[in-house]
Motif scaffolding. Structure first.
Motif, PDB file in Angstrom:
ATOM      1  N   LEU A   1       0.835  -1.206   0.000  1.00 25.57           N
ATOM      2  CA  LEU A   1       0.000   0.000   0.000  1.00 25.57           C
ATOM      3  C   LEU A   1       0.870   1.257   0.000  1.00 25.57           C
ATOM      4  CD1 LEU A   1      -2.772   1.299   0.164  1.00 25.57           C
ATOM      5  CD2 LEU A   1      -2.700   1.035   2.658  1.00 25.57           C
ATOM      6  N   ALA A   2       2.002   1.203   0.794  1.00 27.73           N
ATOM      7  CA  ALA A   2       2.892   2.360   0.829  1.00 27.73           C
ATOM      8  C   ALA A   2       3.526   2.601  -0.543  1.00 27.73           C
ATOM      9  CB  ALA A   2       3.985   2.146   1.882  1.00 27.73           C
ATOM     10  N   VAL A   3       3.937   1.489  -1.205  1.00 31.53           N
ATOM     11  CA  VAL A   3       4.513   1.621  -2.541  1.00 31.53           C
ATOM     12  C   VAL A   3       3.476   2.196  -3.516  1.00 31.53           C
ATOM     13  CG1 VAL A   3       5.446   0.346  -4.511  1.00 31.53           C
ATOM     14  CG2 VAL A   3       6.214  -0.200  -2.200  1.00 31.53           C
ATOM     15  N   GLN A   4       2.255   1.676  -3.400  1.00 32.22           N
ATOM     16  CA  GLN A   4       1.193   2.188  -4.267  1.00 32.22           C
ATOM     17  C   GLN A   4       0.949   3.669  -4.030  1.00 32.22           C
ATOM     18  OE1 GLN A   4      -2.192  -0.303  -3.573  1.00 32.22           O
ATOM     19  NE2 GLN A   4      -1.355  -2.045  -4.720  1.00 32.22           N
ATOM     20  N   LEU A   5       0.950   4.051  -2.717  1.00 36.89           N
ATOM     21  CA  LEU A   5       0.721   5.459  -2.415  1.00 36.89           C
ATOM     22  C   LEU A   5       1.876   6.328  -2.913  1.00 36.89           C
ATOM     23  CD1 LEU A   5      -0.771   5.142   1.188  1.00 36.89           C
ATOM     24  CD2 LEU A   5      -1.979   5.740  -0.910  1.00 36.89           C
ATOM     25  N   GLU A   6       3.123   5.767  -2.801  1.00 31.54           N
ATOM     26  CA  GLU A   6       4.263   6.518  -3.326  1.00 31.54           C
ATOM     27  C   GLU A   6       4.163   6.660  -4.846  1.00 31.54           C
ATOM     28  OE1 GLU A   6       7.600   8.771  -2.948  1.00 31.54           O
ATOM     29  OE2 GLU A   6       6.448   7.847  -1.309  1.00 31.54           O
ATOM     30  N   SER A   7       3.760   5.529  -5.478  1.00 32.14           N
ATOM     31  CA  SER A   7       3.563   5.591  -6.926  1.00 32.14           C
ATOM     32  C   SER A   7       2.443   6.557  -7.291  1.00 32.14           C
ATOM     33  CB  SER A   7       3.238   4.192  -7.458  1.00 32.14           C
ATOM     34  OG  SER A   7       2.966   4.233  -8.831  1.00 32.14           O
ATOM     35  N   LEU A   8       1.390   6.559  -6.438  1.00 31.49           N
ATOM     36  CA  LEU A   8       0.288   7.495  -6.687  1.00 31.49           C
ATOM     37  C   LEU A   8       0.757   8.943  -6.535  1.00 31.49           C
ATOM     38  CD1 LEU A   8      -2.819   5.840  -5.005  1.00 31.49           C
ATOM     39  CD2 LEU A   8      -2.499   6.345  -7.415  1.00 31.49           C
ATOM     40  N   GLN A   9       1.681   9.168  -5.573  1.00 29.53           N
ATOM     41  CA  GLN A   9       2.196  10.524  -5.389  1.00 29.53           C
ATOM     42  C   GLN A   9       2.953  10.980  -6.638  1.00 29.53           C
ATOM     43  OE1 GLN A   9       1.679  12.639  -2.866  1.00 29.53           O
ATOM     44  NE2 GLN A   9       2.891  14.217  -3.879  1.00 29.53           N
ATOM     45  N   ILE A  10       3.813  10.039  -7.155  1.00 29.59           N
ATOM     46  CA  ILE A  10       4.547  10.361  -8.389  1.00 29.59           C
ATOM     47  C   ILE A  10       3.571  10.565  -9.550  1.00 29.59           C
ATOM     48  CG2 ILE A  10       6.225   9.480 -10.050  1.00 29.59           C
ATOM     49  CD1 ILE A  10       7.503   7.926  -7.700  1.00 29.59           C
ATOM     50  N   GLN A  11       2.576   9.641  -9.613  1.00 25.07           N
ATOM     51  CA  GLN A  11       1.570   9.769 -10.664  1.00 25.07           C
ATOM     52  C   GLN A  11       0.802  11.078 -10.535  1.00 25.07           C
ATOM     53  OE1 GLN A  11      -1.119   6.459 -10.760  1.00 25.07           O
ATOM     54  NE2 GLN A  11      -2.344   7.286 -12.438  1.00 25.07           N
ATOM     55  N   TYR A  12       0.520  11.476  -9.276  1.00 21.55           N
ATOM     56  CA  TYR A  12      -0.211  12.729  -9.040  1.00 21.55           C
ATOM     57  C   TYR A  12       0.587  13.922  -9.578  1.00 21.55           C
ATOM     58  CZ  TYR A  12      -2.743  16.365  -6.433  1.00 21.55           C
ATOM     59  OH  TYR A  12      -3.476  17.476  -6.105  1.00 21.55           O
ATOM     60  N   GLU A  13       1.918  13.914  -9.267  1.00 25.43           N
ATOM     61  CA  GLU A  13       2.751  15.016  -9.740  1.00 25.43           C
ATOM     62  C   GLU A  13       2.867  15.000 -11.274  1.00 25.43           C
ATOM     63  OE1 GLU A  13       6.371  14.378  -7.691  1.00 25.43           O
ATOM     64  OE2 GLU A  13       5.606  14.968  -5.712  1.00 25.43           O
ATOM     65  N   GLN A  14       3.028  13.752 -11.834  1.00 23.10           N
ATOM     66  CA  GLN A  14       3.133  13.664 -13.284  1.00 23.10           C
ATOM     67  C   GLN A  14       1.853  14.130 -13.966  1.00 23.10           C
ATOM     68  OE1 GLN A  14       4.136   9.578 -13.987  1.00 23.10           O
ATOM     69  NE2 GLN A  14       6.307   9.832 -13.514  1.00 23.10           N
ATOM     70  N   GLN A  15       0.716  13.713 -13.408  1.00 27.50           N
ATOM     71  CA  GLN A  15      -0.553  14.113 -14.019  1.00 27.50           C
ATOM     72  C   GLN A  15      -0.803  15.604 -13.864  1.00 27.50           C
ATOM     73  OE1 GLN A  15      -3.861  11.721 -12.811  1.00 27.50           O
ATOM     74  NE2 GLN A  15      -3.056   9.848 -13.733  1.00 27.50           N
TER      75      GLN A  15
END
Length: 1008
Positions: free
Chosen positions: A804-818
């Protein structure tokens, strides 16, 4: 493009023709109608572009020929080219492209016709459409541009300039803008969803730290218990090794005991077999006598077996015949049963028909109810026919009102968007003014350089004319030198004559003539070398001027771009000047639309018509539910109509059954008689009686056969005893030897068993001294299993949290990219919105026309001044004032147009007020200016001009004007070709290309 030579073979009406354009400046292609004048021009366009007036490709081939070939040599951009195009009927085309070099023509042909065609267009920089609109003045097209309405002239100019490509770019930009807008909405939704998920990052991190501490403690406890378990497992392994060793020795002891028992039993069995064999051998004489009696009884039983086979075959034949007879009788009985069943069915149908006929009264009452229900449905159907078109009309009115409402809403949204755009334009006005001033300064500097460039060009032309004069002097001096050298050679011969008077020369006169000729030769050589030196100096000056021309020309490369940019900026600045007035108009229209939408006072006639329809529908009082109930009532009483049909069918069937019943009774009696006859008189019954007689004659007695079989069976034991006697005679010596071997083996097994018993006692004592840790191991294993489950659960929880932490970190990167994608997508959307506006009719297309018109106007006036002796001047007007509604200054608007004003000595007038001669010169000047402009935009110089049938629509005065116009512009072109069929105009041109036609085809010849 300057034509040099055209060679035709089987092209349209020509079989073989060659036309050499060298030396032709202005020429007339003349001949009768249909002779093939225009075919010469078609051959040029077909050779270079593969285009002609023919509908199909094979139509260019001469009738009756299989192949066509056109060879066209021309000059373009100071370089000579050659194009050869051939085609085979119902086959393929071949295209060759060559360029002239010092060693002859070198091929430039590409891989295939398409690639070669692209190379040709790349070198001549002129496509077919541009050629026919520039160099090729077709019949009836000279005044086409002038006769169109002002609003249509812009469309024609845009078509000639090929601006329709910007319409495709506008649509593509709009489509891209819509796609980016959809992508923006999608990214915004995705970012909102990701933002909600990222709110649980801190909770997840705290749970992860707590789980890691618990997991560390459980791992330490598990490690300690694992060490204890391993120690106990070592002790258990040693004990298991002893147990396995004891079990192995016991198994060996048991195996030896079993071997001893087996040997004992086998020894007893062998002794018993020896005793039985000795008993059988003692009865040898009795066994032989019994075996002889058994063989006698067996021979008698075989004879009875043969009789039994004959008896069995006869019995089988009799059984088959009996089955056949039974089958025939069964078939007749089946037919009898079917007839009886049909008779019984008829009787049952008679009973059912009688029951149906008893319900006639009830059916008549139901029919009356059905008729009344149908009358009510017909009444409702008439009402529905009146109401249905009214309901459809009402739906149409409501749809129109809804569309009108939607149109008002869309217009309001459009006004809001336009208002925002105008406000942004209003803020850009100071920047545009400064940009216009900067661009104007740059253009002013470049225009000065253009003037200097023109002077450089004029100076270069002056130097070239000077070199041409020097070259003429050089040729004269070379000729004079040749003549003087020839004189000296003649004077060197014996008895030479005077070159002038041809008299004999004495020595004195000979010396004078020779010296004078030598002096003249020396002076001529000096003048010749002076000319050569002046030519060299002029060549160097021309090289310097060319380099200077190239440098300045490169600096002027941005001149057209700056002019276009100035036009764009001026248009944008002019558009911002009316922004305030447009904003006020938009605000007023917005207020009116919002009021209409709020009060609902739009489309009053449609709403009044809708209200009248509602009142009339209420008056008709049609109810769909009552209509449906009436239809269901009809369905409920329709059974009476069905029953009435059943009664009619029952009466008809009753008559049919009464006729069918006697036939079935007669058939039953006939089948009963046939059964009795088959049992006695049939062929099968007679064959069965014959087989019964044959069985009696055989005289086979089953009782005697059975007694004989029983005797054979009773004496069969002697055959077995005889076989046993023979076997005993062979086995008796072998069994004696086997008995001795078994006794020796038994003694050896008993000794080995005693040794193993001692080993068993020793291992058992060692096991009693070793403790058993099995219970402790089981306890520890259960505890470790519980710990392992706990560890697995904790590790799984930790894994889920880490995932879940990895997913949230990936989501954070995805959030910034988007977020970055969202900004970039919005930027792209704005870019494509602006591009759609720029590519529109009011964008680049309008600016390009605005920029082209000054050049067209200048070129037209330059040509017109030469055609009219500076008496006429043309001006193109692209916008004019128009008014909407009342005549007030606020309502004044600029309307797009393309008006043409002509000025002369009497003032400025419209085109329609000019006479035929002046109008023709204006048309001709504008058409030529358009041709030059199109050729210049294509990157080619307009060196060839073709006027096809330009005299056909002119009177005698008009023809003279056209000839004068052509002569006036002749110096601007390298070659001018005119096509006409009027004989009296041939003498007006310095060269004529006459075309005639006979049965063999068209022919061409040049007259100068």
């Amino acid at each position: 493009m300057i034509p040099i030579q055209l060679i035709l073979k089987n092209f349209l009406s020509y079989r073989d023709a060659t036309l050499d354009f060298r030396g032709l400046h202005t020429a007339c292609i003349c001949g009768s109608n249909g002779a093939g004048k225009s075919s010469l021009l078609e051959a040029i366009t077909w050779a270079i572009w593969g285009e002609s007036r023919a509908a199909a490709e094979d139509d260019v081939i001469h009738t009756g020929s299989k192949e066509v070939r056109v060879d066209f040599t021309f000059q373009s951009n100071q370089q000579k080219y050659r194009v050869i195009r051939t085609r085979v009927r119902s086959g393929t085309s071949v295209l060759e492209f060559q360029i002239e070099t010092p060693n002859g023509f070198r091929p430039l042909t590409g891989k295939g016709v398409r690639a070669t065609q692209d190379l040709i267009l790349e070198h001549i920089k002129l496509d077919y459409d541009t050629f026919i609109n520039s160099a090729y003045l077709r019949q009836g097209r000279a005044d086409e541009f002038m006769l169109k309405r002002p609003t249509e002239r812009k469309e024609i100019l845009a078509e000639l300039l090929k601006l329709n490509q910007y319409d495709d770019l506008e649509e593509r930009a709009k489509e891209s803008s819509r796609q980016f807008k959809a992508r923006v909405e999608e990214l915004e939704r995705s970012l909102e969803s990701i933002k909600i998920q990222l709110q649980q990052r801190e909770t997840t991190q705290a749970q992860k730290v707590e789980l890691e501490a618990e997991l560390n403690q459980l791992q330490q406890v598990q490690a300690f218990e694992t060490i204890q378990l391993q120690s106990l497992q070592v002790v258990q392994h040693q004990r298991q090794t002893k147990v396995e060793q004891l079990n192995f020795v016991r198994q060996q002891y048991q195996n030896l005991t079993q071997d001893c028992d087996r040997l004992q039993q086998e020894q007893l069995a062998v002794k018993n077999q020896i005793a039985e064999l000795e008993k059988i051998l003692s009865q040898e004489a009795e066994i032989k006598a019994g075996y002889q009696q058994y063989q006698t009884l067996q021979s008698q039983e075989e004879a009875f077996a043969n009789k039994f086979a004959e008896f069995t075959r006869a019995q089988q034949n009799r059984q088959q015949k009996q089955q056949q007879l039974t089958k025939q009788i069964n078939e007749i009985e089946r037919q009898l049963q079917q007839a009886q069943a049909q008779l019984e069915a008829l009787q049952q149908q008679e009973r059912e028909i009688q029951q149906t006929l008893t319900k006639s009264g009830e059916v008549e009452a139901g029919l009356a109810q059905l008729t009344a229900a149908r009358q009510r449905v017909a009444h409702f159907d008439q009402l529905q026919m009146q109401v249905s078109p009214l309901l459809q009309q009402r739906a149409t009115l409501q749809s129109q009102i809804d569309r009108f409402h939607a149109g008002l809403v869309a217009r309001l949204e459009q006004l809001v968007t336009t208002e925002n755009q105008l406000q942004r334009q209003q803020h850009r006005q100071p920047q545009l003014q400064q940009a216009v001033m900067d661009v104007a300064i740059q253009i002013e500097e470049l225009e000065k350089k253009r003037v200097y460039l023109q002077r450089v060009q004029e100076k270069g032309q002056e130097r070239r004319h000077f070199i041409e004069r020097l070259q003429a002097h050089q040729r004269d001096y070379e000729k004079l030198l040749g003549e003087l050298e020839q004189k000296l050679q003649m004077l060197q011969t014996p008895n030479a004559l005077c070159p002038l008077c041809e008299r004999p020369l004495d020595e004195h006169h000979w010396d004078r003539v020779v010296s004078k000729t030598e002096e003249e030769l020396k002076d001529t050589q000096g003048q010749f070398w002076v000319v050569r030196e002046q030519m060299a100096v002029s060549d160097r000056e021309i090289q310097v001027l060319r380099q200077e021309y190239r440098d300045i020309y490169q600096q002027l490369a941005s001149y057209d771009t700056l002019r276009e940019q100035r036009g764009q900026l001026a248009a944008q600045l002019e558009a911002t000047s009316d922004v305030q007035q447009q904003l006020q108009q938009i605000a007023a229209e917005k207020q009116h639309l919002e009021r209409s939408l709020q009060l609902g006072d739009y489309a009053p006639d449609k709403q009044a018509e809708l209200q009248q329809l509602d009142q009339y529908l209420q008056k008709l009082n049609y109810n769909e539910q009552d209509h449906a109930l009436a239809r269901s009532e009809v369905e409920r009483w329709r059974w009476a109509e069905i029953k009435q049909g059943q009664i009619k069918d029952a009466i008809k069937r009753q008559t049919q059954l009464a006729a069918r019943k006697p036939e079935l009774e007669a058939t039953i009696a006939q089948l009963q008689t046939r059964i009795q006859q088959e049992q006695v008189n049939s062929e099968c019954a007679q064959q069965i009686a014959a087989l019964d007689r044959y069985i009696t004659e055989l005289g086979y007695s089953p009782e005697q056969h059975n007694q004989l079989r029983l005797a054979v069976k009773q004496n069969q034991a002697w055959h077995l005893r005889y076989q046993q006697m023979l076997s005993a005679q062979q086995q008796y010596p072998q069994l004696l030897t086997r008995s001795q071997e078994l006794a020796a083996a038994k003694t050896a097994r008993l000794a080995e068993r005693q040794t193993l018993a001692s080993q068993i006692d020793s291992i058992s004592e060692q096991l009693e001294e070793t403790a058993n840790p099995t219970a402790q191991i089981q306890t520890l294993e259960q505890q470790l299993q519980i710990r392992r489950r706990q560890l697995d659960e904790q590790i799984a929880k930790l894994g889920r949290l880490e995932q879940l932490a990895v997913q949230l970190e990936s989501l954070q990167i995805q959030y910034e990219q988007q977020q970055q994608q969202l900004q970039a997508t919005k930027q792209q959307q704005r870019v494509y919105q602006e591009l759609a506006q720029a590519f529109g009719k009011n964008g680049i297309q309008a600016l390009m026309i605005e920029n082209v018109l000054p050049q067209l106007e200048a070129e037209t006036n330059q040509l017109l001044s030469r055609l009219s002796a500076n008496q006429l001047h043309v001006q193109f007007i692209t916008q004019k004032a128009g008014r909407n509604g009342k005549s007030t200054k606020k309502n004044v608007k600029l309307i797009d147009t393309l008006d043409i004003l002509i000025a002369d000595a009497r003032g400025t007038r419209s085109y329609e007020t000019y006479s035929g001669g002046e109008a023709f010169r204006i048309n001709f000047a504008i058409r030529l200016a358009l041709a030059k402009l199109l050729a210049q935009r294509a990157g080619a110089a307009l060196q060839l001009l073709i006027v096809d049938e330009g005299f056909g629509t002119q009177d005698a005065e008009g023809c003279d004007r056209l000839i004068a116009a052509i002569n006036a512009i002749a110096s601007d072109f390298a070659c001018i070709l005119t096509v006409t069929h009027m004989p009296h105009l041939k003498e007006a041109f310095q060269a004529r290309i006459e075309v005639d036609k006979n049965q063999e085809g068209s022919h061409v010849r040049i007259l100068t």
